[in-house]
Scaffold this motif. Sequence first.
Motif, PDB file in Angstrom:
ATOM      1  N   GLU A 291     -45.728  67.175 -33.576  1.00  0.00           N
ATOM      2  CA  GLU A 291     -45.486  65.801 -33.151  1.00  0.00           C
ATOM      3  C   GLU A 291     -45.462  64.870 -34.351  1.00  0.00           C
ATOM      4  OE1 GLU A 291     -47.562  62.330 -30.349  1.00  0.00           O
ATOM      5  OE2 GLU A 291     -48.460  64.340 -30.491  1.00  0.00           O
ATOM      6  N   ILE A 292     -44.456  64.014 -34.393  1.00  0.00           N
ATOM      7  CA  ILE A 292     -44.327  63.056 -35.492  1.00  0.00           C
ATOM      8  C   ILE A 292     -45.114  61.805 -35.136  1.00  0.00           C
ATOM      9  CG2 ILE A 292     -42.737  61.643 -36.848  1.00  0.00           C
ATOM     10  CD1 ILE A 292     -40.598  63.777 -36.357  1.00  0.00           C
ATOM     11  N   LYS A 293     -46.226  61.606 -35.823  1.00  0.00           N
ATOM     12  CA  LYS A 293     -47.070  60.435 -35.573  1.00  0.00           C
ATOM     13  C   LYS A 293     -47.853  60.086 -36.832  1.00  0.00           C
ATOM     14  CE  LYS A 293     -50.749  63.365 -33.631  1.00  0.00           C
ATOM     15  NZ  LYS A 293     -51.694  63.546 -32.508  1.00  0.00           N
ATOM     16  N   PHE A 294     -48.161  58.807 -36.964  1.00  0.00           N
ATOM     17  CA  PHE A 294     -48.915  58.317 -38.104  1.00  0.00           C
ATOM     18  C   PHE A 294     -49.881  57.233 -37.624  1.00  0.00           C
ATOM     19  CE2 PHE A 294     -44.784  59.740 -39.623  1.00  0.00           C
ATOM     20  CZ  PHE A 294     -45.143  60.625 -40.631  1.00  0.00           C
ATOM     21  N   PRO A 295     -51.071  57.150 -38.209  1.00  0.00           N
ATOM     22  CA  PRO A 295     -52.053  56.159 -37.753  1.00  0.00           C
ATOM     23  C   PRO A 295     -51.645  54.736 -38.135  1.00  0.00           C
ATOM     24  CG  PRO A 295     -52.863  57.319 -39.684  1.00  0.00           C
ATOM     25  CD  PRO A 295     -51.608  58.016 -39.271  1.00  0.00           C
ATOM     26  N   THR A 296     -52.017  53.800 -37.317  1.00  0.00           N
ATOM     27  CA  THR A 296     -51.745  52.381 -37.603  1.00  0.00           C
ATOM     28  C   THR A 296     -52.981  51.669 -38.127  1.00  0.00           C
ATOM     29  OG1 THR A 296     -52.215  51.860 -35.276  1.00  0.00           O
ATOM     30  CG2 THR A 296     -49.905  52.238 -35.874  1.00  0.00           C
ATOM     31  N   ASN A 297     -54.135  52.297 -37.962  1.00  0.00           N
ATOM     32  CA  ASN A 297     -55.392  51.720 -38.438  1.00  0.00           C
ATOM     33  C   ASN A 297     -55.534  51.948 -39.939  1.00  0.00           C
ATOM     34  OD1 ASN A 297     -58.034  50.957 -38.984  1.00  0.00           O
ATOM     35  ND2 ASN A 297     -58.838  51.789 -37.068  1.00  0.00           N
ATOM     36  N   ILE A 298     -55.632  50.871 -40.697  1.00  0.00           N
ATOM     37  CA  ILE A 298     -55.673  50.962 -42.160  1.00  0.00           C
ATOM     38  C   ILE A 298     -56.915  51.701 -42.655  1.00  0.00           C
ATOM     39  CG2 ILE A 298     -56.908  48.790 -42.534  1.00  0.00           C
ATOM     40  CD1 ILE A 298     -53.939  50.117 -44.605  1.00  0.00           C
ATOM     41  N   SER A 299     -58.001  51.677 -41.872  1.00  0.00           N
ATOM     42  CA  SER A 299     -59.235  52.343 -42.299  1.00  0.00           C
ATOM     43  C   SER A 299     -59.047  53.862 -42.402  1.00  0.00           C
ATOM     44  CB  SER A 299     -60.378  52.025 -41.328  1.00  0.00           C
ATOM     45  OG  SER A 299     -60.123  52.563 -40.051  1.00  0.00           O
TER      46      SER A 299
ATOM     47  N   SER B  87     -61.801  64.437 -38.257  1.00  0.00           N
ATOM     48  CA  SER B  87     -60.918  64.169 -37.108  1.00  0.00           C
ATOM     49  C   SER B  87     -59.642  63.384 -37.432  1.00  0.00           C
ATOM     50  CB  SER B  87     -61.681  63.435 -35.989  1.00  0.00           C
ATOM     51  OG  SER B  87     -61.838  62.061 -36.279  1.00  0.00           O
ATOM     52  N   TYR B  88     -59.453  62.967 -38.704  1.00  0.00           N
ATOM     53  CA  TYR B  88     -58.265  62.168 -39.019  1.00  0.00           C
ATOM     54  C   TYR B  88     -56.976  62.975 -38.999  1.00  0.00           C
ATOM     55  CZ  TYR B  88     -61.332  58.315 -40.381  1.00  0.00           C
ATOM     56  OH  TYR B  88     -62.251  57.311 -40.378  1.00  0.00           O
ATOM     57  N   SER B  89     -57.088  64.287 -39.134  1.00  0.00           N
ATOM     58  CA  SER B  89     -55.876  65.110 -39.131  1.00  0.00           C
ATOM     59  C   SER B  89     -55.098  64.950 -37.824  1.00  0.00           C
ATOM     60  CB  SER B  89     -56.231  66.586 -39.336  1.00  0.00           C
ATOM     61  OG  SER B  89     -57.024  67.073 -38.267  1.00  0.00           O
ATOM     62  N   GLU B  90     -55.810  64.651 -36.733  1.00  0.00           N
ATOM     63  CA  GLU B  90     -55.158  64.497 -35.432  1.00  0.00           C
ATOM     64  C   GLU B  90     -54.333  63.219 -35.345  1.00  0.00           C
ATOM     65  OE1 GLU B  90     -57.883  64.911 -32.232  1.00  0.00           O
ATOM     66  OE2 GLU B  90     -58.621  66.868 -32.875  1.00  0.00           O
ATOM     67  N   CYS B  91     -54.537  62.313 -36.287  1.00  0.00           N
ATOM     68  CA  CYS B  91     -53.794  61.042 -36.288  1.00  0.00           C
ATOM     69  C   CYS B  91     -52.429  61.184 -36.953  1.00  0.00           C
ATOM     70  CB  CYS B  91     -54.598  59.959 -37.007  1.00  0.00           C
ATOM     71  SG  CYS B  91     -56.210  59.628 -36.292  1.00  0.00           S
ATOM     72  N   PHE B  92     -52.204  62.294 -37.658  1.00  0.00           N
ATOM     73  CA  PHE B  92     -50.978  62.486 -38.421  1.00  0.00           C
ATOM     74  C   PHE B  92     -50.145  63.637 -37.851  1.00  0.00           C
ATOM     75  CE2 PHE B  92     -53.805  60.488 -41.466  1.00  0.00           C
ATOM     76  CZ  PHE B  92     -52.978  59.694 -42.243  1.00  0.00           C
TER      77      PHE B  92
END
Length: 282
Positions: A55-63, A167-172
């Motif tokens: 899935e192509i996704k990227f986080p929007t939260n700058i933190s 858990s940040y890997s799931e945001c990308f």
Amino acid sequence: MNSWIAFVILYLVLATIFDQTYKIATKKMIKSGALTVLLEILASVLVLILFPFFEIKFPTNISVYFFLGLSIIFYAISDRLNTDVRKGIEASTFSIMKQLSTVFMTFSGFLFFKEEFIVNKFIGAILIILSNVIIFYKKGEGKLNKYVGLGIISNICYTIALFLDVSYSECFNLPFYVMLTLGVPAILIVIFEKIKLSDLKNEFQKENRLPIIITAITWSFCIVAQLRAYQLGNISVVAPLCSLIVIINIIVGYIFLKERDNLIKKIFAAGLIILGILLIKI
């Protein structure tokens, strides 16, 4: 694509090849920093082959990017030290030492994240430490082997990176995430060690080219497989199964790399590690 068991099996196969070929690659390396960078660059480029399959996704939260950036610094230190450690000790022994990160994560949870102290987790961590003592202790030697020291520092850095990056890997998009955690450390090492293009060319010598390419491919792909297994499965089940890499590396190292010293000690230590991880993850 949604079977955690398939990804665990894939991880075990790829990680075994990675550990064995990395050891082979270090035998003829000229500069450990240059070899680390070369492997990271190749791995970060090759993993993008898998980009369309996730899935192509990227986080929007700058933190998220802030903590990822901090974790990448510690990944870079860990990767750089690991090349020296892999050269100095056997692939099967390195696999045993690598499990120390599980110990550090367990103790960090108790000390810094105020997690409930659970006796079986504590015992599991002690068993993993004991397994390393069994492997590295030599009667009559009071000094700490420098590769053991570097390995401990590397595992501490890796643990810090995991806690910052949890858990940040799931945001990308997963392959893109792996590309960042390999490619950016390569840039940092180039900057701080002043690695030149000629250094990379010298490392990519004809007689060492095949193990370098195989190591790069399996490095990035086994990270994807392990992270995907954790995303799809239960951590308490996936983690102990992934720890089987220790036993597999002992067997493969014995057959192909002639790593036949202290075989009984290695098998016993591997058993303690698997038992320890089972106790930690229960």
